[in-house]
Write a protein that holds these residues in place. Sequence first.
Motif: not given
Lengths: 290, 99
Positions: A9-10, B80-85, B88-89
């Motif tokens: 979703m994000e 790639e990992v920073y994208e998750v941070f 998600t905010g």
Amino acid sequence: MDNEYSFAMERRLRELSPELHARFTDSVFGLQHILSNYLLIFPTFTDHTELHSLNVIDFCNRIIGSGIDKLNADEIYCLLMGCYFHDTGMGIRKKDFDEFSRQIDFGDYFETHSRDCIPDIIRDFHNEYSGLFLRKYSALFDIPSKEHLYAIIQISRGHRKTDLTDEKEYPIAMSVESGNTICFPYLSVLIRLSDEIDVAVGRNLSFLYELDTLTNEKDIIEFGKHEAIKEVEVLEDRFVLVIDTDDEYVFGNIKKMSLKMQKTLDECRRAIIGRTPYTITQKTIELKRI
Amino acid sequence: MNITKTRDNQTVTISVDGRIDSSTVPQLETSVKSEVKDCAKIIFDFENLSYISSAGLRILLGARKIMGDQGVKIINVSEEVYEVFEITGMSKILDVETI
């Protein structure tokens, strides 16, 4: 909890509407301390902070699965916001409690409950307090329109004891300025189910909760169930609670809980299948003892 | 996943190699649990981290709840990992430095 749908979703929201995505992430920042306020009223309750919100979002992503492409940006934004806001009513201040209580229809609740036990009242009507919290403080979260605000309020209220088949309160397609429509029952069902199945041990991080210090029987039972449920698997046709316990009392409580979950799942399916363009593919709650 | 810890006075650095996912999160949780009460700051070094799940983010947020805003730092995070941070905010809440 990780799978091919993690953060779907994000990602999709950022792709469809960077502006709505930015509003969402700003709200996450704004909410971080507000969500911990529940501990002032319920110091021994299972986690209801943003850590729970992350689980709810993760379960929503898994339940939606490959159906993510059917959701538009406005629906995803409202759903993500609802995932964060649905429990804000658990941590309201006394002043807000007094103000909001004057606006809630308690029905015959006080025929069998005391007006003095504020934590019980908040727990039993926290979805309504969440809705009123949102209405009062919406300006803090830069919500784009009154239609979006209404959708987030209704979706947050809808995670408990609210009739999702009432088309006046839960329209199947409410239009917003972008031309998109928002399907209230489906988004509400996603939060209701995800909230209901966030029962595994990972909900309460071991370094945040001192389980040995619990004295209240109800809290001990609740945490005992969470401790025994190692994982909740979201499969195509069912949810599976993976349980590791030799304690028949704990197992019996989990069994009872799973019956309640099945009832919720049945209600959720009835609220959307055939009435909306969406579906929930999971039909049953199963227990797997390891 | 492989975890190594080093201590410099009141600062503990937890370096994680591999993936933080549902199968490895309990290991990270145990590691954090053993440190949160005995140090002033935890630095997570993610130079060799290839993936972090939602459950992994919860561990970092949980550590921050105990240690405070200045008590947790995440360094050497790949794009790639920073994208998750970012999506998600969490990049607005946690102190995250990319490589």
